[in-house]
Design an enzyme around this catalytic site. Structure first.
Site, mmCIF file in Angstrom:
data_model
loop_
_atom_site.group_PDB
_atom_site.id
_atom_site.type_symbol
_atom_site.label_atom_id
_atom_site.label_comp_id
_atom_site.label_asym_id
_atom_site.label_seq_id
_atom_site.Cartn_x
_atom_site.Cartn_y
_atom_site.Cartn_z
ATOM 1 N N TYR A 23 2.116 40.606 -97.922
ATOM 2 C CA TYR A 23 2.218 41.934 -97.329
ATOM 3 C C TYR A 23 1.170 42.873 -97.949
ATOM 4 O O TYR A 23 0.842 43.902 -97.382
ATOM 5 C CB TYR A 23 3.601 42.538 -97.595
ATOM 6 C CG TYR A 23 4.754 41.996 -96.767
ATOM 7 C CD1 TYR A 23 4.616 40.874 -95.956
ATOM 8 C CD2 TYR A 23 5.989 42.638 -96.805
ATOM 9 C CE1 TYR A 23 5.697 40.396 -95.217
ATOM 10 C CE2 TYR A 23 7.062 42.171 -96.062
ATOM 11 C CZ TYR A 23 6.921 41.042 -95.274
ATOM 12 O OH TYR A 23 7.992 40.590 -94.550
ATOM 13 N N GLY A 24 0.710 42.502 -99.139
ATOM 14 C CA GLY A 24 -0.103 43.410 -99.962
ATOM 15 C C GLY A 24 -1.448 43.802 -99.374
ATOM 16 O O GLY A 24 -2.089 44.717 -99.865
ATOM 17 N N CYS A 69 10.414 43.885 -103.110
ATOM 18 C CA CYS A 69 8.981 43.710 -102.915
ATOM 19 C C CYS A 69 8.368 45.087 -103.122
ATOM 20 O O CYS A 69 8.789 46.063 -102.486
ATOM 21 C CB CYS A 69 8.725 43.227 -101.488
ATOM 22 S SG CYS A 69 7.000 43.171 -100.991
ATOM 23 N N ASN A 70 7.405 45.180 -104.017
ATOM 24 C CA ASN A 70 6.799 46.486 -104.285
ATOM 25 C C ASN A 70 6.098 47.033 -103.049
ATOM 26 O O ASN A 70 6.189 48.222 -102.749
ATOM 27 C CB ASN A 70 5.795 46.372 -105.431
ATOM 28 C CG ASN A 70 6.472 46.257 -106.778
ATOM 29 O OD1 ASN A 70 6.630 47.232 -107.480
ATOM 30 N ND2 ASN A 70 6.901 45.056 -107.136
ATOM 31 N N GLU A 86 1.170 31.729 -108.067
ATOM 32 C CA GLU A 86 1.680 30.713 -107.137
ATOM 33 C C GLU A 86 1.071 29.351 -107.403
ATOM 34 O O GLU A 86 1.657 28.319 -107.084
ATOM 35 C CB GLU A 86 1.469 31.176 -105.696
ATOM 36 C CG GLU A 86 2.297 32.431 -105.452
ATOM 37 C CD GLU A 86 2.741 32.653 -104.024
ATOM 38 O OE1 GLU A 86 2.323 31.905 -103.129
ATOM 39 O OE2 GLU A 86 3.511 33.609 -103.815
ATOM 40 N N THR A 142 5.839 41.933 -107.537
ATOM 41 C CA THR A 142 6.888 40.970 -107.915
ATOM 42 C C THR A 142 6.398 39.816 -108.787
ATOM 43 O O THR A 142 7.153 39.295 -109.603
ATOM 44 C CB THR A 142 7.495 40.352 -106.635
ATOM 45 O OG1 THR A 142 6.418 39.966 -105.776
ATOM 46 C CG2 THR A 142 8.394 41.331 -105.954
ATOM 47 N N HIS A 143 5.156 39.395 -108.574
ATOM 48 C CA HIS A 143 4.666 38.217 -109.308
ATOM 49 C C HIS A 143 4.253 38.542 -110.744
ATOM 50 O O HIS A 143 4.173 37.645 -111.584
ATOM 51 C CB HIS A 143 3.451 37.622 -108.604
ATOM 52 C CG HIS A 143 3.767 36.939 -107.308
ATOM 53 N ND1 HIS A 143 4.339 37.595 -106.251
ATOM 54 C CD2 HIS A 143 3.584 35.659 -106.913
ATOM 55 C CE1 HIS A 143 4.484 36.746 -105.239
ATOM 56 N NE2 HIS A 143 4.030 35.565 -105.621
HETATM 57 N N1 DGL Z 1 5.849 40.821 -103.063
HETATM 58 C C1 DGL Z 1 4.589 41.534 -103.045
HETATM 59 C C2 DGL Z 1 4.718 42.807 -103.900
HETATM 60 O O1 DGL Z 1 5.570 42.919 -104.759
HETATM 61 C C3 DGL Z 1 3.445 40.673 -103.550
HETATM 62 C C4 DGL Z 1 3.001 39.593 -102.598
HETATM 63 C C5 DGL Z 1 2.481 40.166 -101.289
HETATM 64 O O2 DGL Z 1 1.361 40.704 -101.246
HETATM 65 O O3 DGL Z 1 3.198 40.069 -100.322
HETATM 66 O O4 DGL Z 1 3.972 43.726 -103.713
#
Ligand code: DGL
Length: 287
Positions: A46-47, A77-78, A156, A189-190
């Site tokens: 999503y980023g 998810c941020n 990942e 999140t990662h």
């Molecule tokens: N889960 C996304 C976040 O915390 C990171 C991975 C993404 O780009 O979707 O921003």
């Protein structure tokens, strides 16, 4: 709270596997709660997507979680928290929180000098949301934000402790260190999975803030305030054991939009959350 059943599960979602870092904290801090998790593994990341797209995806998932009769939702998810949470609040009828505000609050408390670094995806950084929340809490704060797009694939690929990762960490963070930050928000999140390598690079004078941990604390307080904490007692007698074998407890359900096997492997190998094959189902959305 109204007609919400406190024994219903909590809903948690992320763009993919990363939200499992939040699940891990929730399992630690709320061991009695059942979790329904959705990871949008077909549409991650999503980023680097637009706000409109992230809102559309997040709405689809939140509606799906509500169909599963969850009593509250954590946007784990941020990027989705940064771009979509305010929109979701308008339509979702159960309590909902994201990871950004709790993370910002903790960072504002952690910093002595008022110089805070924020690392996150490009979308989260360009939203400016961490800076807005930090300044709301402490107007004197200076924020130094940096997008670190290579961190997600490194995690990942399992390269959490590797010389290649160390040099990329320096490439991204040396500029922030030169500004004299004394707190750093791991705003994706990662990134908590790179915590040891990042801590080595930034040294002991910089406090690392993990929004996943702070979110689980805030979420527990929210459930408590709304009288939605699930009852403890005979039904949850094996809680201590559940903590050890997180993910295998009865009642937890995991949905992904693609590649359930990869999801289970990441959960098991990287986060020690063991998930049975029958506990991951595929639920995809059109488009
Ligand atoms: N889960 C996304 C976040 O915390 C990171 C991975 C993404 O780009 O979707 O921003």
């Amino acid at each position: 709270m109204g007609d919400i059943d406190k024994n219903s599960p909590i809903g948690v979602f992320d763009s993919g596997v990363g939200g499992l870092t939040v699940v891990k904290e929730l399992m630690e801090q709320l061991p009695d709660e059942r979790i329904v998790y959705y990871g949008d593994t077909a549409r991650v990341p999503y980023g680097n997507k637009s706000k409109e797209t992230v809102i559309r995806y997040s709405r689809e998932i939140a509606d799906f979680l509500c169909e599963q009769k969850v009593k509250a939702i954590v946007v784990a998810c941020n990027t989705a928290s940064a771009l979509a949470l305010e929109e979701l609040k308008k339509s979702v009828e159960v309590p909902i929180i994201g990871v950004v505000k709790p993370g910002a609050r903790a960072a504002a408390d952690a910093s002595q000098k008022g110089k805070i670094g924020v690392i996150a995806t490009r979308a989260t950084v360009s939203s400016g949301i961490y800076e807005a929340y930090l300044k709301e809490k402490r107007p004197d704060i200076r924020v130094y934000a940096k997008a670190c797009p290579l961190f997600v694939p490194l995690v990942e690929e399992g390269l959490t402790d590797d010389p290649i990762t160390d040099s990329i960490i320096h490439m991204y963070l040396d500029g922030l260190l030169a500004e004299g930050i004394d707190a750093l928000v791991l705003g994706c999140t990662h990134y908590p999975l790179l915590r040891d390598s990042i801590a080595r690079a930034v040294g002991k004078d910089v406090t690392l803030v993990n929004p996943a941990y702070e979110t689980a604390r805030s979420f527990k307080a929210l459930l408590d305030e709304k009288e939605l904490l699930c009852g403890t007692g005979e039904k949850n007698g094996q809680n201590a054991e559940n903590r050890m074998i997180a993910g295998t407890r009865p009642g937890n359900e995991f949905f992904v939009s693609d590649s359930p096997e990869q999801f289970r492997n990441f959960a098991g190998n990287v986060l020690s959350i063991r998930i049975g094959a029958e506990d991951v189902k595929v639920k995809a959305f059109a488009g």
